[in-house]
Design a protein around this motif. Structure first.
Motif, PDB file in Angstrom:
ATOM      1  N   THR A 182      -4.188  92.158  -2.937  1.00  0.00           N
ATOM      2  CA  THR A 182      -5.641  92.194  -3.043  1.00  0.00           C
ATOM      3  C   THR A 182      -6.240  90.854  -2.640  1.00  0.00           C
ATOM      4  O   THR A 182      -5.737  89.795  -3.011  1.00  0.00           O
ATOM      5  CB  THR A 182      -6.061  92.529  -4.487  1.00  0.00           C
ATOM      6  OG1 THR A 182      -5.416  93.725  -4.890  1.00  0.00           O
ATOM      7  CG2 THR A 182      -7.559  92.715  -4.583  1.00  0.00           C
ATOM      8  N   LEU A 183      -7.344  90.913  -1.920  1.00  0.00           N
ATOM      9  CA  LEU A 183      -8.002  89.696  -1.456  1.00  0.00           C
ATOM     10  C   LEU A 183      -8.867  89.071  -2.537  1.00  0.00           C
ATOM     11  O   LEU A 183      -8.808  87.866  -2.776  1.00  0.00           O
ATOM     12  CB  LEU A 183      -8.839  89.994  -0.214  1.00  0.00           C
ATOM     13  CG  LEU A 183      -8.020  90.340   1.037  1.00  0.00           C
ATOM     14  CD1 LEU A 183      -8.878  91.077   2.056  1.00  0.00           C
ATOM     15  CD2 LEU A 183      -7.454  89.069   1.648  1.00  0.00           C
ATOM     16  N   VAL A 184      -9.709  89.862  -3.204  1.00  0.00           N
ATOM     17  CA  VAL A 184     -10.586  89.325  -4.246  1.00  0.00           C
ATOM     18  C   VAL A 184      -9.751  89.082  -5.499  1.00  0.00           C
ATOM     19  O   VAL A 184      -9.141  90.014  -6.027  1.00  0.00           O
ATOM     20  CB  VAL A 184     -11.746  90.291  -4.560  1.00  0.00           C
ATOM     21  CG1 VAL A 184     -12.631  89.709  -5.670  1.00  0.00           C
ATOM     22  CG2 VAL A 184     -12.579  90.554  -3.309  1.00  0.00           C
ATOM     23  N   PRO A 185      -9.693  87.857  -6.004  1.00  0.00           N
ATOM     24  CA  PRO A 185      -8.853  87.557  -7.164  1.00  0.00           C
ATOM     25  C   PRO A 185      -9.294  88.309  -8.410  1.00  0.00           C
ATOM     26  O   PRO A 185     -10.468  88.663  -8.566  1.00  0.00           O
ATOM     27  CB  PRO A 185      -9.041  86.037  -7.347  1.00  0.00           C
ATOM     28  CG  PRO A 185      -9.545  85.542  -6.039  1.00  0.00           C
ATOM     29  CD  PRO A 185     -10.362  86.655  -5.465  1.00  0.00           C
ATOM     30  N   ALA A 186      -8.352  88.540  -9.303  1.00  0.00           N
ATOM     31  CA  ALA A 186      -8.649  89.198 -10.571  1.00  0.00           C
ATOM     32  C   ALA A 186      -9.699  88.399 -11.335  1.00  0.00           C
ATOM     33  O   ALA A 186      -9.668  87.168 -11.373  1.00  0.00           O
ATOM     34  CB  ALA A 186      -7.378  89.324 -11.406  1.00  0.00           C
ATOM     35  N   GLY A 187     -10.651  89.108 -11.935  1.00  0.00           N
ATOM     36  CA  GLY A 187     -11.679  88.468 -12.737  1.00  0.00           C
ATOM     37  C   GLY A 187     -12.864  87.938 -11.959  1.00  0.00           C
ATOM     38  O   GLY A 187     -13.812  87.421 -12.550  1.00  0.00           O
ATOM     39  N   ILE A 188     -12.832  88.078 -10.628  1.00  0.00           N
ATOM     40  CA  ILE A 188     -13.926  87.601  -9.784  1.00  0.00           C
ATOM     41  C   ILE A 188     -14.808  88.776  -9.399  1.00  0.00           C
ATOM     42  O   ILE A 188     -14.310  89.816  -8.961  1.00  0.00           O
ATOM     43  CB  ILE A 188     -13.396  86.909  -8.511  1.00  0.00           C
ATOM     44  CG1 ILE A 188     -12.533  85.696  -8.895  1.00  0.00           C
ATOM     45  CG2 ILE A 188     -14.537  86.491  -7.599  1.00  0.00           C
ATOM     46  CD1 ILE A 188     -13.273  84.626  -9.649  1.00  0.00           C
ATOM     47  N   GLU A 189     -16.128  88.626  -9.560  1.00  0.00           N
ATOM     48  CA  GLU A 189     -17.074  89.676  -9.182  1.00  0.00           C
ATOM     49  C   GLU A 189     -17.068  89.798  -7.649  1.00  0.00           C
ATOM     50  O   GLU A 189     -17.317  88.821  -6.951  1.00  0.00           O
ATOM     51  CB  GLU A 189     -18.477  89.310  -9.691  1.00  0.00           C
ATOM     52  CG  GLU A 189     -19.315  90.482 -10.143  1.00  0.00           C
ATOM     53  CD  GLU A 189     -19.591  91.468  -9.028  1.00  0.00           C
ATOM     54  OE1 GLU A 189     -19.887  91.037  -7.903  1.00  0.00           O
ATOM     55  OE2 GLU A 189     -19.506  92.680  -9.284  1.00  0.00           O
ATOM     56  N   PRO A 190     -16.772  90.984  -7.097  1.00  0.00           N
ATOM     57  CA  PRO A 190     -16.531  91.086  -5.654  1.00  0.00           C
ATOM     58  C   PRO A 190     -17.765  91.165  -4.772  1.00  0.00           C
ATOM     59  O   PRO A 190     -17.651  90.980  -3.562  1.00  0.00           O
ATOM     60  CB  PRO A 190     -15.725  92.387  -5.530  1.00  0.00           C
ATOM     61  CG  PRO A 190     -16.188  93.218  -6.674  1.00  0.00           C
ATOM     62  CD  PRO A 190     -16.441  92.243  -7.796  1.00  0.00           C
ATOM     63  N   HIS A 191     -18.956  91.431  -5.326  1.00  0.00           N
ATOM     64  CA  HIS A 191     -20.125  91.629  -4.473  1.00  0.00           C
ATOM     65  C   HIS A 191     -20.430  90.421  -3.587  1.00  0.00           C
ATOM     66  O   HIS A 191     -20.804  90.571  -2.434  1.00  0.00           O
ATOM     67  CB  HIS A 191     -21.361  91.951  -5.329  1.00  0.00           C
ATOM     68  CG  HIS A 191     -21.394  93.366  -5.813  1.00  0.00           C
ATOM     69  ND1 HIS A 191     -20.659  93.799  -6.898  1.00  0.00           N
ATOM     70  CD2 HIS A 191     -22.072  94.460  -5.353  1.00  0.00           C
ATOM     71  CE1 HIS A 191     -20.902  95.087  -7.092  1.00  0.00           C
ATOM     72  NE2 HIS A 191     -21.743  95.507  -6.170  1.00  0.00           N
ATOM     73  N   ASP A 192     -20.288  89.230  -4.155  1.00  0.00           N
ATOM     74  CA  ASP A 192     -20.666  88.031  -3.425  1.00  0.00           C
ATOM     75  C   ASP A 192     -19.474  87.226  -2.934  1.00  0.00           C
ATOM     76  O   ASP A 192     -19.639  86.137  -2.395  1.00  0.00           O
ATOM     77  CB  ASP A 192     -21.563  87.143  -4.304  1.00  0.00           C
ATOM     78  CG  ASP A 192     -22.853  87.850  -4.691  1.00  0.00           C
ATOM     79  OD1 ASP A 192     -23.408  88.550  -3.837  1.00  0.00           O
ATOM     80  OD2 ASP A 192     -23.291  87.697  -5.842  1.00  0.00           O
TER      81      ASP A 192
END
Length: 361
Positions: A82-92
């Motif tokens: 996965t590119l977006v790390p765990a716990g990070i809000e992916p919208h921005d």
């Protein structure tokens, strides 16, 4: 199914891209630096990063739901990161140069689409290799617009809020009250299709078909795995149908306008405080209108979500004497959710129980 192949990046083009992206990086870089390594694992039940065997597909996915759907299809037959790390809000979230290089070096890239990953098209356009197969999981679904509610809200203000209640009753169709300029994030589209299990099933089938085409020798296994996972999602869908049938009320107030598809699927009305992006600040007029609606309809629960501040929901809840509770858009797992081995189905069942409680108060 939506797949397309992209030619290999030329060494010179990739070097230029790395330099340009490095020069333009911001605070996201610190958060994203490890997003393709061990920190990228969004779920506790599987090890997302491992030494790839030569015959295994290397798959990059954008954020948590895409990881779960893909991992349940491939099992141990591919390496999924996965590119977006765990716990990070992916919208921005935006990819670093390292992330972009990792995507172009993979065999398959799976993303939700419908404007959720605003950076995806730029990444794919910048790539020029023929190896990568890109899969837009929401391709072919009926995507809802996210701008109609803004227009209705503006008209309501012009009429001294005479039509505020009517505007909110159609919120599940219009879905979001957005402020000018927010269209930049999603292009005016609502990307949250994964929150309706019936639509999540279609995303799984789209991903399965693309992976089977990319790895024909594993197509039978992918199909068997997908069938097993889809059966679980069908059971989840039925639980929602049964659990939300005949509730005392059908409207619910949520901080983030992420539940339009869920509301439409089960005959509910979402009343969003703000728009499609969870960090969007509502205007004073929007806040006042939601408070007015909540008082008129004796709303006792205001929903907020994980990964972002609950301050707006808390403010309205205090104003009307209601309580605040979580309705999770499952855009990423918190540390607590990971430690408790929660996954998409488990969190969706939590959402179902939260809705049942609020709609029967």
């Amino acid at each position: 199914m939506f797949t397309f192949r992209i030619r290999h990046l030329a060494v010179l083009s990739l070097s230029a891209l790395l330099i340009a992206a490095g020069c333009g990086s911001n605070s996201n870089s610190a958060n994203n630096a490890g997003s393709t390594g061990a920190n990228a694992n969004p779920g506790p039940s599987t090890v997302e990063t491992s030494s790839a065997a030569p015959d295994k597909l290397k798959i990059k996915v954008s954020f948590y739901p895409m990881y779960e759907f893909t991992k349940n299809i491939v099992g141990d037959l591919a390496d999924v990161e996965t590119l977006v790390p765990a716990g990070i809000e992916p919208h921005d979230w935006e990819p670093t140069a390292r992330d972009m290089a990792a995507i172009t070096g993979a065999d398959v890239f799976v993303y939700n689409g419908a404007g959720m990953e605003a950076w995806a098209e730029q990444v794919l356009d910048s790539a020029s290799g023929s190896k990568l197969v890109a899969v837009e999981a929401s391709k072919g679904l009926e995507i809802m617009e996210g701008t109609e509610e803004e227009e209705a809200h503006t008209e309501g203000e012009a009429d001294d809020h005479d039509h505020a209640e009517e505007d909110h009753e159609h919120a599940d169709e219009a879905h979001a009250e957005e402020e000018p300029g927010h269209d930049h994030d999603h292009g005016g589209l609502d990307p949250h299709v994964w929150l309706a299990p019936a639509l999540a099933i279609q995303e799984v089938r789209t991903i399965e078909a693309a992976l089977s085409a990319a790895s024909p020798e594993n197509a039978a296994a992918f199909h068997t795995n997908a069938d097993s996972y889809v059966a679980k999602l069908e059971h989840l869908d039925q639980d929602f149908k049964d659990g939300l049938a005949g509730t005392k009320r059908t409207d619910f107030i949520t901080q983030h306008a992420a539940f339009g598809y869920l509301a439409k699927e089960y005959g509910l009305t979402q009343v969003p405080i703000a728009g499609l992006s969870p960090d969007q600040e509502p205007s004073a007029a929007q806040m006042a209108e939601v408070v007015e609606f909540a008082k008129a309809h004796v709303v006792k629960t205001i929903f907020f979500e994980t990964l972002v501040s609950s301050s707006v929901a808390d403010t309205i809840a205090q104003e009307i004497g209601a309580k605040a509770a979580v309705l999770n858009p499952i855009e990423g797992l918190t540390d607590e959710e990971r430690s408790n081995n929660l996954d998409y189905a488990a969190i969706m069942h939590q959402n179902l129980e939260a809705l049942k409680t609020a709609l029967n108060e």
